[in-house]
Design an enzyme around this catalytic site. Sequence first.
Site, PDB file in Angstrom:
ATOM      1  N   HIS A 152       0.834  -1.223   0.000  1.00  0.00           N
ATOM      2  CA  HIS A 152       0.000   0.000   0.000  1.00  0.00           C
ATOM      3  C   HIS A 152       0.861   1.263   0.000  1.00  0.00           C
ATOM      4  O   HIS A 152       0.420   2.303   0.495  1.00  0.00           O
ATOM      5  CB  HIS A 152      -0.936   0.056   1.217  1.00  0.00           C
ATOM      6  CG  HIS A 152      -1.649  -1.226   1.501  1.00  0.00           C
ATOM      7  ND1 HIS A 152      -2.914  -1.487   1.034  1.00  0.00           N
ATOM      8  CD2 HIS A 152      -1.264  -2.319   2.194  1.00  0.00           C
ATOM      9  CE1 HIS A 152      -3.288  -2.701   1.438  1.00  0.00           C
ATOM     10  NE2 HIS A 152      -2.298  -3.226   2.139  1.00  0.00           N
ATOM     11  N   SER A 273      15.880  20.283 -17.454  1.00  0.00           N
ATOM     12  CA  SER A 273      14.763  21.165 -17.757  1.00  0.00           C
ATOM     13  C   SER A 273      15.299  22.401 -18.461  1.00  0.00           C
ATOM     14  O   SER A 273      16.400  22.866 -18.165  1.00  0.00           O
ATOM     15  CB  SER A 273      14.072  21.560 -16.455  1.00  0.00           C
ATOM     16  OG  SER A 273      13.368  22.777 -16.618  1.00  0.00           O
ATOM     17  N   LYS A 279      16.994  20.527 -12.253  1.00  0.00           N
ATOM     18  CA  LYS A 279      16.277  19.284 -12.549  1.00  0.00           C
ATOM     19  C   LYS A 279      17.135  18.202 -13.207  1.00  0.00           C
ATOM     20  O   LYS A 279      17.997  18.474 -14.030  1.00  0.00           O
ATOM     21  CB  LYS A 279      15.071  19.582 -13.470  1.00  0.00           C
ATOM     22  CG  LYS A 279      13.986  20.369 -12.828  1.00  0.00           C
ATOM     23  CD  LYS A 279      13.335  19.626 -11.666  1.00  0.00           C
ATOM     24  CE  LYS A 279      12.011  19.074 -11.879  1.00  0.00           C
ATOM     25  NZ  LYS A 279      11.267  18.607 -12.799  1.00  0.00           N
ATOM     26  N   GLU A 286       9.831   7.289 -17.464  1.00  0.00           N
ATOM     27  CA  GLU A 286       8.474   7.798 -17.709  1.00  0.00           C
ATOM     28  C   GLU A 286       7.990   7.423 -19.108  1.00  0.00           C
ATOM     29  O   GLU A 286       6.832   7.064 -19.312  1.00  0.00           O
ATOM     30  CB  GLU A 286       8.444   9.320 -17.539  1.00  0.00           C
ATOM     31  CG  GLU A 286       8.703   9.761 -16.114  1.00  0.00           C
ATOM     32  CD  GLU A 286       8.937  11.264 -16.036  1.00  0.00           C
ATOM     33  OE1 GLU A 286       8.072  11.957 -15.493  1.00  0.00           O
ATOM     34  OE2 GLU A 286       9.969  11.746 -16.527  1.00  0.00           O
TER      35      GLU A 286
END
Length: 450
Positions: A152, A273, A279, A286
């Site tokens: 969980h 970025s 970043k 992804e």
Amino acid sequence: MWHGRFKHDTAKIVQDYTQSLDIDWRMYEADIQGSIAHVRMLAKTGLLTHDESAKIEAGLKRVLAEIQEGKFTPSLALEDVHMNIEARLTEIEPLGAKLHTARSRNDQVATTTRLYLRTRLQSLSTDLHALLQVLAENSRRHLNVIIPGYTHMQQAQPVSMGHYWLAWHEAFSRDNDRLNFALASLNECPLGAGALAGSTLPIDREYTSELLGFSHPTRNSLDTVANRDYMMDYHHFASTFMIHISRLCTDLITWNTQEFGFIVLPDEFCTGSSMMPQKKNPDVLELARGKTGQVIGNMIDLLVNLKGLPMTYNRDLQEDKRGLWASLDTVTHTARIISALLERVDVDEARALSGFAKGYALATDIAEFLVMKGVPFREAHAIVGRLVGWCIENGLAFGDLTVEQWREHVPGFDESMLEILTVQASVRRRETYGGTGFAQVERQIGEIRG
Ligand code: ARG
């Protein structure tokens, strides 16, 4: 090819709509391989002389060379790879007009596609084995690294990072089984089924099958030209594989956040970025997760195509390959890039350990300690549950408790319990088969190597 029956040429708009050249051209080599086996068989049974067969074979090889040298521009008007090759062959060698004896494009398409898919799946199998290898190596590399295990997304129990990598090894091994199943499923030779009913001509289907390296000819000619199960089997493998990849990516993306910080991704596999200088984004992970939907979509595309089709061949089937290619390309690239990334992934051990500081991941260990003292598990569970509640109210971790506090809250406590209350001991002591104990994980690495 069918001008005999027609008074008018096919409309240009219809040619454009019905052509499959844009999808099937990539199979030219497999198509020629199938045709060569076919003419050799025709010579063996006497439908062609050996001289005719040799001339057709030479012509086919010349067509192949022209394609490979970029000297052959196929024509949309000829619909597909099969007719383009046959037409060019017949220009070079008029005997090409005998090539299509006892053959239909229906059994030809099925043969060519199986041959092409076989090559692609064999290469995919190599990529999958490389991925399994990296996971096994990571497991050895991170055997003694401890991370919080989650259910969980809540801290549950400490586990070895090696154990974690082996979990994916299990999942991808099952994918490998599914890939092998797809390979077995395509391992039958359709040639000789003809359009749907076989042939009146004396062909030798066993021989063609043998020449093409299939285990046997297909058994039923109607089924042969209708069947796309081997593609469904591939898609099942592909979708399951990508779902596994996608879930793995989610873990790594999460563990790569500033909040978790358990893993360090290689710079070469991240991007920055254009605006925020700090970043370092896990784009590869992804994108792999993002591409999963397309692979599942390609499977659904085929399932929906097939669901209403009558026995046997229907032109709808021409649409079976578009999604197949897209899927094969995505799965192949994904397997390769994820292997390369995993090979270079590092674990920040200190960060992973610090994740335990305020958690109560050793609660089960305490309850099981009490069980060994004769306390029924339900009672032990309640005792430790109350202790955790009290600790939370007082802002304390297990590590902050004094011996007096332990004694007060845990009937049956003795100091030997403190020895097992470390994450190292917690992992080490989980020695059940398949569990996270270091020795277990080592044994599992040994088993998979074997
Ligand atoms: N281009 C078609 C395909 O790829 C060839 C099949 C032709 N068969 C037929 N009955 N029209 O499926």
